[in-house]
Design a protein around this motif. Structure first.
Motif, mmCIF file in Angstrom:
data_model
loop_
_atom_site.group_PDB
_atom_site.id
_atom_site.type_symbol
_atom_site.label_atom_id
_atom_site.label_comp_id
_atom_site.label_asym_id
_atom_site.label_seq_id
_atom_site.Cartn_x
_atom_site.Cartn_y
_atom_site.Cartn_z
ATOM 1 N N MET A 1 3.796 -28.190 9.374
ATOM 2 C CA MET A 1 3.728 -27.401 8.158
ATOM 3 C C MET A 1 3.317 -25.978 8.520
ATOM 4 N N SER A 2 3.904 -25.016 7.858
ATOM 5 C CA SER A 2 3.629 -23.616 8.133
ATOM 6 C C SER A 2 2.282 -23.208 7.555
ATOM 7 N N ALA A 3 1.616 -22.319 8.263
ATOM 8 C CA ALA A 3 0.332 -21.797 7.793
ATOM 9 C C ALA A 3 0.527 -20.622 6.843
ATOM 10 N N ARG A 4 1.795 -20.220 6.659
ATOM 11 C CA ARG A 4 2.059 -19.079 5.768
ATOM 12 C C ARG A 4 1.840 -19.457 4.316
ATOM 13 N N ALA A 5 1.474 -18.488 3.527
ATOM 14 C CA ALA A 5 1.304 -18.699 2.091
ATOM 15 C C ALA A 5 2.669 -18.999 1.474
ATOM 16 N N PRO A 6 2.705 -19.701 0.340
ATOM 17 C CA PRO A 6 3.981 -20.053 -0.257
ATOM 18 C C PRO A 6 4.777 -18.850 -0.766
ATOM 19 N N TYR A 7 4.127 -17.753 -1.031
ATOM 20 C CA TYR A 7 4.811 -16.556 -1.509
ATOM 21 C C TYR A 7 4.596 -15.424 -0.518
ATOM 22 N N ALA A 8 5.654 -14.696 -0.270
ATOM 23 C CA ALA A 8 5.549 -13.562 0.650
ATOM 24 C C ALA A 8 4.721 -12.462 0.016
ATOM 25 N N ALA A 9 3.991 -11.751 0.823
ATOM 26 C CA ALA A 9 3.215 -10.609 0.321
ATOM 27 C C ALA A 9 4.163 -9.499 -0.090
ATOM 28 N N VAL A 10 3.789 -8.794 -1.118
ATOM 29 C CA VAL A 10 4.597 -7.665 -1.576
ATOM 30 C C VAL A 10 4.424 -6.537 -0.583
ATOM 31 N N THR A 11 5.521 -6.061 -0.052
ATOM 32 C CA THR A 11 5.464 -4.977 0.920
ATOM 33 C C THR A 11 5.548 -3.647 0.183
ATOM 34 N N GLN A 12 4.576 -2.796 0.416
ATOM 35 C CA GLN A 12 4.564 -1.474 -0.197
ATOM 36 C C GLN A 12 5.496 -0.567 0.584
ATOM 37 N N LEU A 13 6.514 -0.068 -0.082
ATOM 38 C CA LEU A 13 7.400 0.882 0.569
ATOM 39 C C LEU A 13 6.664 2.200 0.735
ATOM 40 N N PRO A 14 6.986 2.925 1.770
ATOM 41 C CA PRO A 14 6.284 4.196 1.983
ATOM 42 C C PRO A 14 6.562 5.177 0.841
ATOM 43 N N PRO A 15 5.606 6.042 0.587
ATOM 44 C CA PRO A 15 5.799 7.018 -0.490
ATOM 45 C C PRO A 15 6.857 8.054 -0.116
ATOM 46 N N LEU A 16 7.366 8.701 -1.122
ATOM 47 C CA LEU A 16 8.233 9.852 -0.930
ATOM 48 C C LEU A 16 7.314 11.056 -0.790
ATOM 49 N N VAL A 17 7.437 11.775 0.311
ATOM 50 C CA VAL A 17 6.620 12.965 0.538
ATOM 51 C C VAL A 17 7.553 14.082 0.974
ATOM 52 N N CYS A 18 7.472 15.216 0.299
ATOM 53 C CA CYS A 18 8.270 16.360 0.733
ATOM 54 C C CYS A 18 7.515 17.655 0.449
ATOM 55 N N HIS A 19 7.817 18.652 1.255
ATOM 56 C CA HIS A 19 7.248 19.985 1.108
ATOM 57 C C HIS A 19 8.411 20.916 0.826
ATOM 58 N N LEU A 20 8.335 21.583 -0.310
ATOM 59 C CA LEU A 20 9.445 22.410 -0.780
ATOM 60 C C LEU A 20 9.009 23.864 -0.911
ATOM 61 N N PRO A 21 9.939 24.784 -0.685
ATOM 62 C CA PRO A 21 9.583 26.202 -0.824
ATOM 63 C C PRO A 21 9.386 26.586 -2.292
ATOM 64 N N ILE A 22 8.641 27.662 -2.502
ATOM 65 C CA ILE A 22 8.486 28.212 -3.849
ATOM 66 C C ILE A 22 9.821 28.855 -4.200
ATOM 67 N N ASP A 23 10.651 28.077 -4.848
ATOM 68 C CA ASP A 23 12.019 28.486 -5.154
ATOM 69 C C ASP A 23 12.486 27.622 -6.320
ATOM 70 N N PRO A 24 13.144 28.200 -7.315
ATOM 71 C CA PRO A 24 13.624 27.392 -8.448
ATOM 72 C C PRO A 24 14.517 26.219 -8.030
#
Length: 160
Positions: free
Chosen positions: A1-24
């Motif tokens: 029998m597997s030692a893993r939990a019956p449900y997979a853990a929710v994987t947090q996707l990485p955040p969206l990070v961006c640096h944008l110029p001061i421009d419209p």
């Protein structure tokens, strides 16, 4: 029998990070970057549309009030605990003001009213230089459980 939990853990996707110029044009860039990421996070169409509008308003405000230090706007977006959090950082000391009364012919002053109505919460964090304006939107995301490819909606709960 597997030692893993019956449900997979929710994987947090990485955040969206961006640096944008001061421009419209940075408003469009931020909105497009968010639009590409939202389906990866499993965010539905309605909250995705709200999020795009909110990030547009926040980046527009940051671009219109550049600070003296670095001519860059930082954008960070992530889904955490059933809430989509959008953060826009700039170097301006100017604090966002929620105008309650805007004249009909005025072109500005309604952005934060939209933010206040559409977001489930928003606020400002001051820094030594500048600030971060954040908003949160409750979302339902599809969460994969188990190995059979089943998905169940994860409903957000209000943050106290």
């Amino acid at each position: 029998m597997s030692a893993r939990a019956p449900y997979a853990a929710v994987t947090q996707l990485p955040p969206l990070v961006c640096h944008l110029p001061i421009d419209p044009r940075s408003v469009t860039r931020a909105r497009k970057a968010l639009r590409r990421r939202l389906p990866e996070w499993g965010v539905g169409a309605e909250p995705a549309g709200v999020a795009e509008l909110l990030v547009s308003e926040l980046v527009t405000n940051a671009v219109k009030a550049p600070g003296p230090a670095i001519p860059v706007v930082g954008v960070r977006c992530a889904v955490v605990g059933g809430r989509l959090r959008l953060e826009v950082q700039d170097t301006s000391e100017e604090q966002p003001l929620l105008h309650r009364q805007v004249e009909e012919d005025e072109e500005c002053g309604r952005g934060l009213m939209l933010v206040d109505v559409l977001a489930d919460g928003w606020g400002v964090v001051r820094h030594v230089i500048g600030k971060t304006v954040w908003v949160e939107v409750a979302v339902e995301v599809e969460v994969a459980v188990g190995g059979g490819g089943l998905t169940y909606p994860q409903t957000a709960r209000p943050v106290p």
